[in-house]
Design a protein around this motif. Sequence first.
Motif, PDB file in Angstrom:
ATOM      1  N   GLY A  54       4.167  20.358  -6.926  1.00  0.00           N
ATOM      2  CA  GLY A  54       5.043  20.843  -6.394  1.00  0.00           C
ATOM      3  C   GLY A  54       4.698  19.599  -5.226  1.00  0.00           C
ATOM      4  N   VAL A  55       4.395  19.209  -4.293  1.00  0.00           N
ATOM      5  CA  VAL A  55       4.391  18.374  -3.939  1.00  0.00           C
ATOM      6  C   VAL A  55       5.923  18.301  -3.134  1.00  0.00           C
ATOM      7  N   ARG A  56       5.706  18.186  -1.840  1.00  0.00           N
ATOM      8  CA  ARG A  56       7.183  17.284  -1.156  1.00  0.00           C
ATOM      9  C   ARG A  56       6.946  15.634  -0.628  1.00  0.00           C
ATOM     10  N   LEU A  57       8.113  14.977  -1.544  1.00  0.00           N
ATOM     11  CA  LEU A  57       7.792  13.235  -0.239  1.00  0.00           C
ATOM     12  C   LEU A  57       8.293  13.412   1.026  1.00  0.00           C
ATOM     13  N   LEU A  58       8.279  13.643   1.839  1.00  0.00           N
ATOM     14  CA  LEU A  58       8.270  13.716   3.207  1.00  0.00           C
ATOM     15  C   LEU A  58       8.710  12.325   4.058  1.00  0.00           C
ATOM     16  N   SER A  59       8.418  11.417   3.435  1.00  0.00           N
ATOM     17  CA  SER A  59       8.499   9.923   3.857  1.00  0.00           C
ATOM     18  C   SER A  59       9.768   9.494   2.802  1.00  0.00           C
ATOM     19  N   THR A  60      10.480   8.454   3.440  1.00  0.00           N
ATOM     20  CA  THR A  60      11.494   7.286   2.673  1.00  0.00           C
ATOM     21  C   THR A  60      10.784   6.253   1.709  1.00  0.00           C
ATOM     22  N   ARG A  61      11.525   6.573   0.311  1.00  0.00           N
ATOM     23  CA  ARG A  61      11.412   5.163  -0.549  1.00  0.00           C
ATOM     24  C   ARG A  61      11.437   4.570  -0.100  1.00  0.00           C
ATOM     25  N   ASP A  62      12.386   4.222   1.217  1.00  0.00           N
ATOM     26  CA  ASP A  62      12.917   2.642   1.703  1.00  0.00           C
ATOM     27  C   ASP A  62      11.214   1.632   2.075  1.00  0.00           C
ATOM     28  N   ALA A  63      10.802   1.179   1.664  1.00  0.00           N
ATOM     29  CA  ALA A  63       9.867   0.128   2.417  1.00  0.00           C
ATOM     30  C   ALA A  63       9.914  -0.116   3.892  1.00  0.00           C
ATOM     31  N   THR A  64      11.663  -0.895   3.696  1.00  0.00           N
ATOM     32  CA  THR A  64      12.151  -1.863   4.626  1.00  0.00           C
ATOM     33  C   THR A  64      12.400  -0.323   6.135  1.00  0.00           C
ATOM     34  N   VAL A 120      -6.319   3.910  -1.948  1.00  0.00           N
ATOM     35  CA  VAL A 120      -5.510   4.985  -2.084  1.00  0.00           C
ATOM     36  C   VAL A 120      -5.647   5.380  -3.231  1.00  0.00           C
ATOM     37  N   ALA A 121      -5.797   5.679  -4.469  1.00  0.00           N
ATOM     38  CA  ALA A 121      -5.846   6.309  -5.679  1.00  0.00           C
ATOM     39  C   ALA A 121      -6.404   7.015  -5.552  1.00  0.00           C
ATOM     40  N   LEU A 149       0.500  -0.816  -0.111  1.00  0.00           N
ATOM     41  CA  LEU A 149      -0.113  -0.047  -0.466  1.00  0.00           C
ATOM     42  C   LEU A 149       0.984   1.530  -0.171  1.00  0.00           C
ATOM     43  N   THR A 150       1.917   1.188   1.118  1.00  0.00           N
ATOM     44  CA  THR A 150       2.410   2.554   0.734  1.00  0.00           C
ATOM     45  C   THR A 150       3.693   2.607  -0.282  1.00  0.00           C
ATOM     46  N   ASP A 151       4.590   1.617  -0.795  1.00  0.00           N
ATOM     47  CA  ASP A 151       4.598   1.673  -2.111  1.00  0.00           C
ATOM     48  C   ASP A 151       4.054   2.144  -3.832  1.00  0.00           C
ATOM     49  N   PHE A 152       2.411   1.739  -3.033  1.00  0.00           N
ATOM     50  CA  PHE A 152       1.731   2.333  -4.364  1.00  0.00           C
ATOM     51  C   PHE A 152       1.183   3.850  -4.298  1.00  0.00           C
ATOM     52  N   ALA A 153       1.072   4.225  -2.821  1.00  0.00           N
ATOM     53  CA  ALA A 153       0.918   5.748  -1.947  1.00  0.00           C
ATOM     54  C   ALA A 153       2.077   6.148  -2.708  1.00  0.00           C
ATOM     55  N   ALA A 210       2.171   6.783  -6.809  1.00  0.00           N
ATOM     56  CA  ALA A 210       0.556   7.890  -6.981  1.00  0.00           C
ATOM     57  C   ALA A 210       0.930   8.881  -7.001  1.00  0.00           C
ATOM     58  N   TYR A 211       1.617   9.224  -4.997  1.00  0.00           N
ATOM     59  CA  TYR A 211       2.698  10.469  -5.296  1.00  0.00           C
ATOM     60  C   TYR A 211       3.555  10.838  -6.846  1.00  0.00           C
ATOM     61  N   ASP A 212       4.868  10.290  -7.422  1.00  0.00           N
ATOM     62  CA  ASP A 212       5.295  10.933  -8.046  1.00  0.00           C
ATOM     63  C   ASP A 212       4.508  11.055  -9.011  1.00  0.00           C
ATOM     64  N   GLU A 213       3.310  10.158  -9.693  1.00  0.00           N
ATOM     65  CA  GLU A 213       2.769  10.596 -11.036  1.00  0.00           C
ATOM     66  C   GLU A 213       2.204  11.760 -10.865  1.00  0.00           C
ATOM     67  N   MET A 214       1.303  11.843  -9.538  1.00  0.00           N
ATOM     68  CA  MET A 214      -0.178  12.931  -9.704  1.00  0.00           C
ATOM     69  C   MET A 214       0.280  13.887  -8.971  1.00  0.00           C
ATOM     70  N   LEU A 215       1.085  13.586  -7.539  1.00  0.00           N
ATOM     71  CA  LEU A 215       1.152  15.127  -6.894  1.00  0.00           C
ATOM     72  C   LEU A 215       2.959  15.622  -7.087  1.00  0.00           C
TER      73      LEU A 215
END
Length: 409
Positions: free
Chosen positions: A336-346, A395-396, A320-324, A327-332
């Motif tokens: 100009g939206v910032r990603l404030l979480s790590t991309r590493d699911a582990t 999520v989508a 789910l978080t990988d998909f989120a 979706a952020y990369d494609e849509m947000l």
Amino acid sequence: MTALATALLDDARALDAADPLHPHLAAFADAPGVDAYLDGNSLGRPLRDTAEKIAAFVRHDWGTRLIRSWDEQWMDLPMVLGDRIGAVALGAAPGQTVVADSTSVLIYKLMRAAAGRHASRTEIVIERGNFPTDRFIAEGVAAEAGMTLRWLEPDAVRGVTAEDVASVLSERTALVALSHVDYRSGALADMPAITATVKNAGALMMWDLCHSVGVIPMQLDAWGVDLAVGCTYKYLNGGPGSPAFAYVRRELLGTLRQPIQGWWGAADIFAMGPEYAPSADIRQLLSGTPPVISMLAMQGMLDLIDSVGIDAVRAKSIALTDFAVRAYDEMLAPAGVRLLSTRDATQRGSHVTIGHPSFREVTQTLWADGVIPDFRFPDGIRLGLSPLSTSFEEVARGVLAVREALDAR
């Protein structure tokens, strides 16, 4: 935008169709008017049968059995339910976990008990960005006990590491108190490595499990954790204000003395003696009469987690978080939206945080439209994804709604 949105929704529906946990969505109560609920990391949804179970309790256990239910089942419920949480979600053997009080009260009890264990150890280590309750209580305990706080200031997205902790440990360290999952970014701390680092320094290790219990597999016994506290209204779906739980490693029972000496923690609860003598077992953490009704709702969720297995819950959480993030990369990100979480699911819990200066107002728009994420000051939205009650399509729809609200502004 239309083609991207259509493709995202199509992929989400395909993921739902292939998801082995998808049928369990039907176990949760409907929420009319809600198009996407993305705040399960703040308050989990009720199970569909919760209302009837509470009504049956009022009719029978309380309404018919009356005071007799204390002897028949309620007296041991804090310990029985604690053992259940330990077995299903904590990797803890029986006799070390108890359900009681709020998270704040239990943090205070354990922190204050740990602070007075060794007179020569006068420092408490805690992260500067930890949840306010943890920090506020640490400040109060330090003031009461004449101790010093040592503050960790790690990168907010990466989270605290064993190396960060090792850099401040000394023979003066009494307790290290950290959150397993950062409430802001979702950063997942390396519990076994940090715990081992702290134990090697002769200090006690205490974990706040509020954002990880029920969604992140853990082995408190095997990893040598000393103390832990967690809430039950997030991923354990116990309902608003449901009581917290505390874990105390078996070897520490009887060596720590919690500060709120109520009658429920006494060795002989009905002796009504002139002096307090604590129970030798985990019941020593209790103070007053347990909140029995508030312990009901979480029991069904524990059964559900047990039936599917915590590893399967974690696997869907990662998906789910990988998909989120996708979706952020494609849509947000293009907006100009910032990603404030790590991309590493582990290294990530079960929520993803995104940031934009307009998000306070955007959240109000989303809530009015039946899309419910969580706003966190100053400009973050948390997408809290509870694996057993959240679909990929939700999520989508949630991410698309954020984009639409931004475009409308």
